[in-house]
Write a protein that holds these residues in place. Structure first.
Motif, mmCIF file in Angstrom:
data_model
loop_
_atom_site.group_PDB
_atom_site.id
_atom_site.type_symbol
_atom_site.label_atom_id
_atom_site.label_comp_id
_atom_site.label_asym_id
_atom_site.label_seq_id
_atom_site.Cartn_x
_atom_site.Cartn_y
_atom_site.Cartn_z
ATOM 1 N N VAL A 64 0.844 -1.189 0.000
ATOM 2 C CA VAL A 64 0.000 0.000 0.000
ATOM 3 C C VAL A 64 0.880 1.238 0.000
ATOM 4 O O VAL A 64 1.821 1.343 0.801
ATOM 5 C CB VAL A 64 -0.939 0.024 1.215
ATOM 6 N N THR A 65 0.581 2.169 -0.877
ATOM 7 C CA THR A 65 1.257 3.469 -0.914
ATOM 8 C C THR A 65 0.185 4.550 -1.004
ATOM 9 O O THR A 65 -0.988 4.256 -1.244
ATOM 10 C CB THR A 65 2.202 3.608 -2.127
ATOM 11 N N PRO A 66 0.571 5.807 -0.832
ATOM 12 C CA PRO A 66 -0.385 6.873 -1.130
ATOM 13 C C PRO A 66 -0.785 6.820 -2.604
ATOM 14 O O PRO A 66 -0.050 6.300 -3.443
ATOM 15 C CB PRO A 66 0.407 8.163 -0.836
ATOM 16 N N GLY A 67 -1.945 7.366 -2.916
ATOM 17 C CA GLY A 67 -2.318 7.510 -4.307
ATOM 18 C C GLY A 67 -1.300 8.367 -5.039
ATOM 19 O O GLY A 67 -0.652 9.234 -4.451
ATOM 20 N N LEU A 68 -1.157 8.138 -6.333
ATOM 21 C CA LEU A 68 -0.194 8.881 -7.133
ATOM 22 C C LEU A 68 -0.684 10.300 -7.393
ATOM 23 O O LEU A 68 -1.886 10.564 -7.439
ATOM 24 C CB LEU A 68 0.065 8.170 -8.455
ATOM 25 N N VAL A 69 0.266 11.207 -7.581
ATOM 26 C CA VAL A 69 -0.034 12.605 -7.907
ATOM 27 C C VAL A 69 0.585 12.899 -9.263
ATOM 28 O O VAL A 69 1.805 12.828 -9.421
ATOM 29 C CB VAL A 69 0.535 13.571 -6.847
ATOM 30 N N ASN A 70 -0.240 13.217 -10.250
ATOM 31 C CA ASN A 70 0.248 13.537 -11.592
ATOM 32 C C ASN A 70 0.279 15.055 -11.735
ATOM 33 O O ASN A 70 -0.767 15.705 -11.761
ATOM 34 C CB ASN A 70 -0.650 12.911 -12.657
ATOM 35 N N ARG A 360 1.900 22.465 -1.571
ATOM 36 C CA ARG A 360 1.646 22.925 -0.195
ATOM 37 C C ARG A 360 0.462 22.190 0.410
ATOM 38 O O ARG A 360 -0.328 22.753 1.166
ATOM 39 C CB ARG A 360 1.425 24.437 -0.166
ATOM 40 N N ALA A 361 0.389 20.909 0.083
ATOM 41 C CA ALA A 361 -0.726 20.086 0.544
ATOM 42 C C ALA A 361 -0.256 18.892 1.354
ATOM 43 O O ALA A 361 -1.004 17.930 1.544
ATOM 44 C CB ALA A 361 -1.536 19.604 -0.660
ATOM 45 N N GLU A 362 0.984 18.937 1.850
ATOM 46 C CA GLU A 362 1.533 17.765 2.534
ATOM 47 C C GLU A 362 0.829 17.446 3.845
ATOM 48 O O GLU A 362 0.973 16.346 4.383
ATOM 49 C CB GLU A 362 3.035 17.914 2.767
ATOM 50 N N ALA A 363 0.046 18.383 4.399
ATOM 51 C CA ALA A 363 -0.743 18.075 5.584
ATOM 52 C C ALA A 363 -1.961 17.213 5.241
ATOM 53 O O ALA A 363 -2.590 16.645 6.139
ATOM 54 C CB ALA A 363 -1.205 19.369 6.257
ATOM 55 N N ASP A 364 -2.281 17.131 3.945
ATOM 56 C CA ASP A 364 -3.468 16.396 3.517
ATOM 57 C C ASP A 364 -3.176 15.169 2.673
ATOM 58 O O ASP A 364 -3.929 14.194 2.726
ATOM 59 C CB ASP A 364 -4.384 17.329 2.703
ATOM 60 N N ILE A 365 -2.128 15.193 1.863
ATOM 61 C CA ILE A 365 -1.875 14.093 0.924
ATOM 62 C C ILE A 365 -0.378 13.784 0.894
ATOM 63 O O ILE A 365 0.442 14.536 1.427
ATOM 64 C CB ILE A 365 -2.350 14.441 -0.507
ATOM 65 N N GLY A 366 -0.026 12.682 0.269
ATOM 66 C CA GLY A 366 1.383 12.402 -0.026
ATOM 67 C C GLY A 366 2.064 11.386 0.845
ATOM 68 O O GLY A 366 3.103 10.850 0.467
ATOM 69 N N THR A 367 1.492 11.087 2.030
ATOM 70 C CA THR A 367 2.057 10.067 2.911
ATOM 71 C C THR A 367 0.929 9.265 3.545
ATOM 72 O O THR A 367 -0.233 9.669 3.527
ATOM 73 C CB THR A 367 2.926 10.681 4.037
ATOM 74 N N VAL A 368 1.287 8.137 4.108
ATOM 75 C CA VAL A 368 0.326 7.317 4.857
ATOM 76 C C VAL A 368 0.573 7.594 6.331
ATOM 77 O O VAL A 368 1.315 6.884 7.016
ATOM 78 C CB VAL A 368 0.483 5.821 4.523
ATOM 79 N N GLU A 369 -0.022 8.671 6.814
ATOM 80 C CA GLU A 369 0.152 9.132 8.186
ATOM 81 C C GLU A 369 -1.175 9.577 8.768
ATOM 82 O O GLU A 369 -2.073 10.004 8.029
ATOM 83 C CB GLU A 369 1.104 10.330 8.235
ATOM 84 N N PRO A 370 -1.318 9.534 10.079
ATOM 85 C CA PRO A 370 -2.532 10.056 10.694
ATOM 86 C C PRO A 370 -2.762 11.511 10.311
ATOM 87 O O PRO A 370 -1.833 12.311 10.247
ATOM 88 C CB PRO A 370 -2.250 9.921 12.195
#
Length: 415
Positions: A64-70, A360-370
């Protein structure tokens, strides 16, 4: 609020490029549209041991990874040729439905976020609202609206660009996109592959025009990306504060070093100079095919130069993200090309966390974190061993909702 527990998986994200380890025999707790906890399977199951209102998903040993960002998406792309003419001939209602279908196919591929960098008639803003309202399935959208070009500049023929001239003209063009709701600004500062009466290295904006775009966008808190090929043009824009370069066909070590020092990212779009099958399918004319394919070796060298200099490189296909191409979709094929230079761990970063930070969306997307959106994809092979693992994406979740299980049904289509 729905609660989902995901088990039977190994979890990895872009932090592996900086030394983080995947979580094996993992569990993910999703509450509503966000990730509530990530840990071992036993830890996560213990958190919900006494609950009966939990949906359980066992992925059977998947990764499992985060969804991809194109980061280079055109849902209304119309290249020269018969296929592109079909898109240009769509009326506004047909265009909206065509783009909505592309958004659905894109999400099904595991691309859960896109950055649109020139779309026709501001239809992208309506599509974004429809996706956010849940009326249309699709990825999260960050969009530039219409790209800014000089009179007769790259892409001027379509309604996905806005012709501007002079400092005042480019300031007004920038503000027009901001008024419409643009998240970023796209500007064409050189010629490119798809312009018949230009070359890749044709400069198209003067320094004061570039500065007007960058200064105005930055004043409004928006970043600027530029379609650009030649090193000299890119160097000038980087000194003016450009945030990102699209394509970068002809970078030199000196310019790449300056990009790295100034924090200017690169979306290389390697597919655009190695996609004859795609061009043939759309009936792209011979002059454009020759220019594109002929630029391929220098383009790849330019990308390697940027990587060696430490430039932040980000995934972007230019080709529609969902398009069926060389046994997979365009997004994955682009990532495979990138991974040949940067390796699979860095490719994962370039497809997830790197784009999230640029947006500037790393608080919402890009990793599998709480705290992040539960935008997750699963595949059977290990993406840290080879980027080709993404060819096997078989499960997609966006915002805590499973939107695909089983083999992909996404693919090409012109209307």
């Amino acid at each position: 609020m729905n609660t989902v527990v995901i088990t039977g998986c190994t979890v990895a994200d872009g932090r592996v490029a900086d030394g983080a380890s995947p979580v094996e025999d993992a569990g993910i707790l999703v509450q509503g549209d966000r990730i509530a906890a990530v840990g071992t399977r036993q830890e996560i199951l213990a958190e919900v041991a006494d609950r009966t209102d939990v949906d359980r998903v066992d992925l059977g040993g998947a990764y499992v990874t985060p969804g991809l960002v194109n980061m280079h998406t055109h849902l209304s792309l119309s290249l020269p040729g018969a296929g592109g003419d079909q898109v240009k001939d769509l009326n506004p209602h047909e265009l909206a439905l065509y783009m909505a279908d592309g958004a659905r196919r894109t999400l099904a591929c595991g691309v859960t976020t896109v950055r649109c960098v020139a779309e026709k008639d501001h239809a992208d803003f309506a599509l974004r609202r429809a996706i956010e309202a849940g009326r249309v399935p699709g990825p999260r959208m960050f969009t530039a609206g219409r790209a800014l070009v000089c009179t007769g500049g790259h892409g001027h023929e379509g309604t996905d660009t806005l012709e501007c001239d002079g400092v005042d003209g480019f300031r007004r063009g920038t503000r027009a996109q901001l008024k419409a709701g643009a998240d970023l600004i796209k500007v064409m500062i050189s010629g490119g592959i798809a312009g018949q009466h230009e070359s890749i290295d044709t400069p198209q904006l003067f320094a004061d025009e570039m500065a007007a775009v960058i200064e105005t966008a930055h004043a409004w808190g928006r970043r600027v990306t530029a379609h650009a090929g030649p090193a000299a043009v890119i160097a000038q824009a980087v000194e003016l504060g450009l945030d990102c370069v699209e394509h970068g066909y002809q970078l030199t070590p000196e310019v790449a070093a300056r990009m790295a020092a100034r924090g200017t990212a690169l979306v290389p779009t390697l597919l655009v100079t190695r996609c004859k099958e795609f061009f043939d399918e759309l009936g792209v004319p011979e002059w454009m095919q020759c220019r594109s394919l002929g630029a391929g070796p220098a383009h790849l060298d330019s990308f390697a130069t940027a990587v060696a200099a430490g430039v932040e490189v980000l995934l972007g296909s230019d080709m529609p993200p969902f398009w069926s191409f060389e046994g997979t979709n365009a997004t994955v094929r682009e990532l495979e090309h990138m991974a040949e230079v940067i390796g699979p761990a860095r490719a994962l970063h370039a497809a997830t966390l790197g784009p999230a930070r640029w947006l500037r969306a790393e608080a919402d997307i890009g990793t599998v974190e709480p705290g992040r959106y539960a935008d997750l994809i699963a595949m059977d092979e290990n993406p840290l061993a080879a980027a080709s693992a993404y060819r096997g994406v078989h499960w997609v979740m966006k915002g805590g909702r499973v939107v695909r299980t089983g083999p992909s049904t996404s693919g090409r289509k012109t209307p």
